[in-house]
Design an enzyme around this catalytic site. Structure first.
Site, PDB file in Angstrom:
ATOM      1  NE  ARG A 242       1.919  10.353 -13.539  1.00  0.00           N
ATOM      2  CZ  ARG A 242       2.436  10.761 -13.097  1.00  0.00           C
ATOM      3  NH1 ARG A 242       2.511  10.612 -11.003  1.00  0.00           N
ATOM      4  NH2 ARG A 242       2.676  12.148 -13.014  1.00  0.00           N
ATOM      5  CG  PHE A 258       3.447   3.057  -1.990  1.00  0.00           C
ATOM      6  CD1 PHE A 258       2.769   2.927  -0.245  1.00  0.00           C
ATOM      7  CD2 PHE A 258       4.000   2.165  -1.517  1.00  0.00           C
ATOM      8  CE1 PHE A 258       3.127   2.751   0.688  1.00  0.00           C
ATOM      9  CE2 PHE A 258       4.249   1.195  -1.215  1.00  0.00           C
ATOM     10  CZ  PHE A 258       4.352   1.537   0.044  1.00  0.00           C
ATOM     11  CG  ASP A 280      -3.047   4.982  -1.781  1.00  0.00           C
ATOM     12  OD1 ASP A 280      -1.931   5.651  -2.376  1.00  0.00           O
ATOM     13  OD2 ASP A 280      -2.994   5.519  -0.787  1.00  0.00           O
ATOM     14  CG  ASP A 330       5.741   6.618  -6.710  1.00  0.00           C
ATOM     15  OD1 ASP A 330       6.874   6.741  -5.705  1.00  0.00           O
ATOM     16  OD2 ASP A 330       4.667   7.264  -7.231  1.00  0.00           O
ATOM     17  CB  CYS A 370      10.139  11.052  -3.215  1.00  0.00           C
ATOM     18  SG  CYS A 370       8.270  10.294  -1.668  1.00  0.00           S
TER      19      CYS A 370
HETATM   20  N1  SAH Z   1       2.885   6.708  -7.656  1.00  0.00           N
HETATM   21  C1  SAH Z   1       2.063   7.827  -7.285  1.00  0.00           C
HETATM   22  C2  SAH Z   1       1.805   8.251  -6.120  1.00  0.00           C
HETATM   23  C3  SAH Z   1       2.363   8.188  -4.360  1.00  0.00           C
HETATM   24  S1  SAH Z   1       2.560   8.687  -3.430  1.00  0.00           S
HETATM   25  C4  SAH Z   1       1.163   8.774  -8.375  1.00  0.00           C
HETATM   26  O1  SAH Z   1       2.598   8.227  -9.749  1.00  0.00           O
HETATM   27  O2  SAH Z   1       0.177   9.637  -8.406  1.00  0.00           O
HETATM   28  C5  SAH Z   1       2.037   8.255  -1.872  1.00  0.00           C
HETATM   29  C6  SAH Z   1       0.843   7.319  -1.854  1.00  0.00           C
HETATM   30  O3  SAH Z   1       0.827   6.250  -1.012  1.00  0.00           O
HETATM   31  C7  SAH Z   1      -0.675   7.874  -1.516  1.00  0.00           C
HETATM   32  O4  SAH Z   1      -1.562   7.785  -2.236  1.00  0.00           O
HETATM   33  C8  SAH Z   1      -0.018   7.527   0.211  1.00  0.00           C
HETATM   34  O5  SAH Z   1      -1.887   7.682   0.359  1.00  0.00           O
HETATM   35  C9  SAH Z   1      -0.156   6.144   0.219  1.00  0.00           C
HETATM   36  N2  SAH Z   1       0.416   5.841   1.278  1.00  0.00           N
HETATM   37  C10 SAH Z   1       1.183   5.793   2.402  1.00  0.00           C
HETATM   38  N3  SAH Z   1       1.636   4.952   2.912  1.00  0.00           N
HETATM   39  C11 SAH Z   1       0.786   4.185   3.479  1.00  0.00           C
HETATM   40  C12 SAH Z   1       0.569   2.544   2.934  1.00  0.00           C
HETATM   41  N4  SAH Z   1       1.387   2.586   4.777  1.00  0.00           N
HETATM   42  N5  SAH Z   1       0.008   1.412   2.718  1.00  0.00           N
HETATM   43  C13 SAH Z   1      -0.581   2.219   1.575  1.00  0.00           C
HETATM   44  N6  SAH Z   1      -0.758   3.607   1.286  1.00  0.00           N
HETATM   45  C14 SAH Z   1       0.088   3.875   2.072  1.00  0.00           C
END
Ligand code: SAH
Length: 427
Positions: A242, A258, A280, A330, A370
């Site tokens: 980040r 995400f 998200d 992500d 991940c």
């Molecule tokens: N980048 C973030 C972590 C991402 S975790 C950080 O640095 O903290 C993955 C995220 O994707 C979650 O918040 C989840 O709600 C979201 N997510 C999962 N499937 C999704 C989709 N199809 N569209 C949008 N968001 C999604």
């Protein structure tokens, strides 16, 4: 114990094949409990210190262990290989606690392991003020199935194996004594618990959970919801990625897909981004993200938030001909194991192809996976395929992994689940 599983027709056929095994050099170690005998040749991964024994590698089980019991893993000659936790319900029938024949798997063993994991974190050059950290990282800290994250004065335990489940209270007691947290909270509610035949659990183990919990990371403050947030409440593994990505954001139009609680978005805002669009699917995550922007006194007028499915949102942005200078992807785990790799590959290719298409010439794509089931090479191949189909040339600027409080045991490559590529497309 289901003995049937271990005498399948295939296994019986295999028993007639000549075996290439040499005489065992491993010592015979007396033991009252159960023993797992691996087929000749299948001891190799254990000799390389890979800590999993798959059900398909077993010759037979001597005794009738219960899930969570400590068993002795032996080669086909009965020679000692390891002490491990048994699980009748998992494809991973045993996870190794120790390679030392003389070791006793008791509370003192766990105390030693926990002390060693804590000492390893103290030796890292993570800023004193950063008070969110992974203290125990499962197999990579010699404690398969045990994850412990620290958020200021709160420790969150996540248990993902029958062995760790058996020693849960002992480990919580040791952590209480060594770290003296205000609260130990258990978030054993991940989907993978079902694969281990374990029930979901979410609640306080010791002490009281404070009403609000804040952590600091590279000088930014984040509210963490350990009871209802994702994973144990925050994605600590992306800490340094980040920071790096945020430093690339000056004067840029940024798209953060995400975004969860706004991690990358906050870094981009602090890094001087012209605009940041964050997407998200979770409304709660977006609320937390906006609270985090306010907490840090960042200029929210440069931030736009969208609650949407990223797959659809990217298509919409493409159709609207929106363009960005920095796109961050992500996503959650698409492939928990290699068995899901093919389907996951399609998902990664799709979002990355669209991500490339939304970039202005000279733009940057910061893309992550991940998924334990997708390794570095495969990830790079998928992204290369996406660039090809998007019609862009791209260079790797950085190859990234999880932050150093998520160490990877050299003999356990599965521990390197997080990989990232920062790519610059040609101008
Ligand atoms: N980048 C973030 C972590 C991402 S975790 C950080 O640095 O903290 C993955 C995220 O994707 C979650 O918040 C989840 O709600 C979201 N997510 C999962 N499937 C999704 C989709 N199809 N569209 C949008 N968001 C999604």
């Amino acid at each position: 114990m289901n003995q049937k599983r271990h005498t399948s027709p295939n296994r019986r056929r295999e028993q007639h094949k000549p075996r290439l095994s040499a005489a065992s050099h491993a010592p015979i170690v007396a033991f009252d409990g159960a023993r797992l005998i691996v087929q000749a040749g299948r001891e190799k991964s254990l000799l390389r210190r890979h800590p999993w024994v798959f059900s398909g590698a077993l010759e037979r089980i001597e005794g009738s262990p219960d899930s969570g019991d400590t068993v002795q893993v032996c080669d086909a000659h009965g020679g000692f290989l390891a002490w491990a936790a048994y699980n009748a319900q998992s494809q991973i029938t045993a996870r190794v606690w120790s390679w030392q024949a003389a070791e006793k798997i008791d509370a003192d063993f766990f105390r030693k392991k926990i002390i060693s994991a804590l000492a390893a974190r103290k030796a890292l050059s993570i800023a004193q003020s950063d008070n969110g950290m992974r203290l125990i990282h499962s197999e990579s800290d010699g404690l398969p199935g045990l994850i412990v994250d620290q958020y200021d004065g709160v420790l969150v335990m996540q248990i993902g194996s029958a062995g760790a489940e058996r020693w849960r209270d002992a480990c919580a007691g040791i952590l209480q004594e060594l770290c003296n947290p205000a609260c130990i909270y258990e978030r054993s509610d991940s989907d993978s618990r079902a694969l281990e035949g374990l029930p979901q659990r979410n609640g306080v183990l010791h002490g009281n959970l404070p009403g609000s919990l804040l952590i600091e990371e590279h000088g930014l403050r984040f509210a963490v919801d350990v009871a209802r947030g994702q994973k144990t409440g925050f994605y600590l593994d992306q800490r340094d990625n980040r920071a790096l990505t945020g430093a690339l954001a000056r004067d840029k139009d940024v798209l953060n897909c995400f975004c969860y609680s706004g991690g990358f978005s906050l870094y981009a805002l602090r890094g001087g981004a012209k605009s940041v669009l964050s997407i998200d699917a979770s409304e709660e995550a977006l609320q937390l993200a906006q609270r985090n922007v306010e907490l840090n006194g960042l200029d929210g007028s440069r931030a736009e938030w969208q609650c949407a499915d990223v797959f659809a949102a990217l298509r919409k942005l493409r159709d609207q001909n929106r363009k960005f200078d920095l796109v961050i992807l992500d996503p959650p785990k698409f492939a928990p194991t290699a068995a899901f790799a093919e389907k996951a590959a399609r998902g990664y290719k799709d979002i990355n192809l669209l991500g490339f298409k939304l970039l202005r010439p000279g733009g940057i794509l910061a893309t992550y996976s991940c998924s334990g089931g997708i390794d570095d090479d495969l990830f790079q191949k998928i992204i290369a395929g996406a660039a090809l189909d998007a019609g862009v040339d791209a260079h790797i600027v950085y190859k990234l992994h999880a932050a150093p409080d998520h160490p990877v045991l050299l003999s356990f490559p599965e521990g390197a689940y997080l990989k990232g590529l920062v790519l610059r497309v040609a101008g």
